[in-house]
Design a protein around this motif. Structure first.
Motif, mmCIF file in Angstrom:
data_model
loop_
_atom_site.group_PDB
_atom_site.id
_atom_site.type_symbol
_atom_site.label_atom_id
_atom_site.label_comp_id
_atom_site.label_asym_id
_atom_site.label_seq_id
_atom_site.Cartn_x
_atom_site.Cartn_y
_atom_site.Cartn_z
ATOM 1 N N LEU A 38 -13.130 -2.827 -8.112
ATOM 2 C CA LEU A 38 -12.300 -1.829 -7.682
ATOM 3 C C LEU A 38 -11.791 -2.042 -6.118
ATOM 4 C CD1 LEU A 38 -11.611 1.105 -7.742
ATOM 5 C CD2 LEU A 38 -13.745 1.820 -6.955
ATOM 6 N N ILE A 39 -12.686 -2.539 -5.452
ATOM 7 C CA ILE A 39 -12.329 -2.865 -3.940
ATOM 8 C C ILE A 39 -11.474 -3.954 -3.943
ATOM 9 C CG2 ILE A 39 -13.294 -3.757 -1.984
ATOM 10 C CD1 ILE A 39 -14.291 -0.795 -2.454
ATOM 11 N N SER A 40 -11.381 -4.863 -4.834
ATOM 12 C CA SER A 40 -10.125 -5.690 -4.766
ATOM 13 C C SER A 40 -9.028 -5.231 -5.143
ATOM 14 C CB SER A 40 -10.580 -7.056 -5.868
ATOM 15 O OG SER A 40 -11.839 -7.643 -5.320
ATOM 16 N N LEU A 41 -9.054 -4.430 -6.215
ATOM 17 C CA LEU A 41 -7.617 -3.871 -6.431
ATOM 18 C C LEU A 41 -7.149 -2.967 -5.320
ATOM 19 C CD1 LEU A 41 -5.727 -3.296 -8.658
ATOM 20 C CD2 LEU A 41 -7.023 -1.529 -9.563
ATOM 21 N N VAL A 42 -7.974 -2.353 -4.773
ATOM 22 C CA VAL A 42 -7.429 -1.180 -3.448
ATOM 23 C C VAL A 42 -7.203 -2.265 -2.246
ATOM 24 C CG1 VAL A 42 -8.433 0.123 -1.716
ATOM 25 C CG2 VAL A 42 -9.146 0.596 -3.955
ATOM 26 N N VAL A 43 -7.727 -3.307 -2.063
ATOM 27 C CA VAL A 43 -7.124 -4.254 -1.177
ATOM 28 C C VAL A 43 -5.766 -4.911 -1.394
ATOM 29 C CG1 VAL A 43 -7.790 -6.427 0.065
ATOM 30 C CG2 VAL A 43 -9.578 -4.751 -0.141
ATOM 31 N N ARG A 44 -5.571 -5.114 -2.627
ATOM 32 C CA ARG A 44 -4.363 -5.817 -3.066
ATOM 33 C C ARG A 44 -3.336 -4.764 -2.824
ATOM 34 N NH1 ARG A 44 -2.679 -7.843 -9.078
ATOM 35 N NH2 ARG A 44 -0.341 -8.173 -8.725
ATOM 36 N N HIS A 45 -3.361 -3.586 -3.092
ATOM 37 C CA HIS A 45 -2.223 -2.443 -2.810
ATOM 38 C C HIS A 45 -2.254 -1.989 -1.480
ATOM 39 C CE1 HIS A 45 -1.097 -2.352 -6.938
ATOM 40 N NE2 HIS A 45 -2.394 -2.460 -7.430
ATOM 41 N N SER A 46 -3.166 -2.412 -0.522
ATOM 42 C CA SER A 46 -3.325 -1.855 1.002
ATOM 43 C C SER A 46 -3.332 -2.996 1.969
ATOM 44 C CB SER A 46 -4.492 -0.945 1.098
ATOM 45 O OG SER A 46 -5.378 -1.608 1.216
ATOM 46 N N ASP A 49 -0.920 -2.977 4.893
ATOM 47 C CA ASP A 49 -1.502 -1.934 5.814
ATOM 48 C C ASP A 49 -2.689 -2.386 6.932
ATOM 49 O OD1 ASP A 49 0.229 -0.102 4.700
ATOM 50 O OD2 ASP A 49 -1.363 0.676 3.160
ATOM 51 N N THR A 63 -14.692 -10.360 -0.603
ATOM 52 C CA THR A 63 -14.060 -9.200 -1.199
ATOM 53 C C THR A 63 -14.733 -8.736 -2.476
ATOM 54 O OG1 THR A 63 -12.171 -9.284 0.622
ATOM 55 C CG2 THR A 63 -11.867 -7.789 -1.542
ATOM 56 N N SER A 64 -14.503 -9.823 -3.183
ATOM 57 C CA SER A 64 -15.156 -9.732 -4.502
ATOM 58 C C SER A 64 -16.288 -9.667 -4.789
ATOM 59 C CB SER A 64 -14.561 -11.002 -5.731
ATOM 60 O OG SER A 64 -15.101 -12.056 -5.152
#
Length: 255
Positions: A38-46, A49, A63-64
């Motif tokens: 979940l955190i990896s996916l969030v980081v990818r899309h943000s 920013d 991160t993983s």
């Protein structure tokens, strides 16, 4: 040697026959891997920013492992239940009657439980890494990059050592409720507060989870005055002290 082999088999039977202990290991895998994904996916899309400094110091491997913070609580629960289940049911008296040499009984339980915790820890670490990197997309890394394999293997060692530390503490306290009451707040609240508050950071940096988690980082953020392997050694010293204290309690106190 034959006697010790029988004790080891007995301890393996005890662990696998108690469903709650096995479910804690399943929970450790699921929580660590799922939260890391979940955190990896969030980081990818943000990622865009993030500040320039944050992008330059981004550690895809660590991160993983974002789910380790919660996953380790399940490993702690495993360590507590492995030891406390016998005290809670009174089975410890039967165990000591069958194996009067307390050191042998304790070492056999340690051997079986630690081997299982390390196996689950390694599986969890590699799963979290590969699935997390897949979701990071263009920001991912791989095992061939410098220090990445060390971090992934270190993640498995960290999970196993956390369970072993919990076992040592539970042998000292001999109570599941008391052990949960001490270890859960310590790792979930106290350790985090001490390591993040400027006035107490020097102390917090040498707590077992803070020091041990350094081995899972590829990029040094400069917050801790030691490298990954020294951090793991600091954690190992905590674990050894807990197990030794537990051994002394087992040798001196009545069942």
């Amino acid at each position: 040697m034959a006697e010790f082999g029988r004790v080891v088999r007995s301890e393996w039977t005890k662990i696998r026959s108690v469903r709650s202990t096995l479910w804690t290991l399943v929970t450790a895998v699921l929580v660590t891997v799922a939260l890391g994904m979940l955190i990896s996916l969030v980081v990818r899309h943000s990622f865009d920013d993030l500040s320039r400094e944050e992008q330059l110091t981004f550690d895809p491997t660590f991160t993983s492992f974002a789910g380790t913070t919660l996953g380790q609580l399940a490993m702690i629960a495993f360590g507590i239940l492995v030891v406390s289940s016998e005290y809670g049911t009174g089975m410890i008296r039967a165990s000591l009657a069958a194996v009067p040499r307390r050191g042998v009984l304790m070492f056999a339980k340690l051997l079986v439980a630690t081997a299982l915790a390390l196996l689950v820890g390694m599986v969890t670490s590699f799963l979290a890494f590969f699935l997390g990197q897949a979701l990071l997309g263009p920001y991912r890394t791989d095992l061939g990059e410098p220090h990445v394999l060390r971090a992934v293997v270190g993640g498995g060692l960290y999970m196993g050592l956390i369970a072993l530390f919990a076992m040592g503490v539970t042998w000292m306290l001999r109570s599941a409720m008391l052990s949960f009451g001490v270890l859960m707040p310590f790792f979930f609240l106290i350790s985090s507060i001490l390591s993040n508050v400027e006035a107490t950071r020097r102390v917090g940096n040498y707590l077992p989870d803070v020091a041990g988690s350094r081995v899972m980082s590829v990029i040094d953020d400069g917050d801790r005055p030691y490298g990954p392997w020294l951090g793991l050694l600091i954690m190992l010293a905590w674990v050894a002290a807990a197990v030794l204290a537990g051994y002394l309690v087992v040798q001196k106190r009545d069942a």
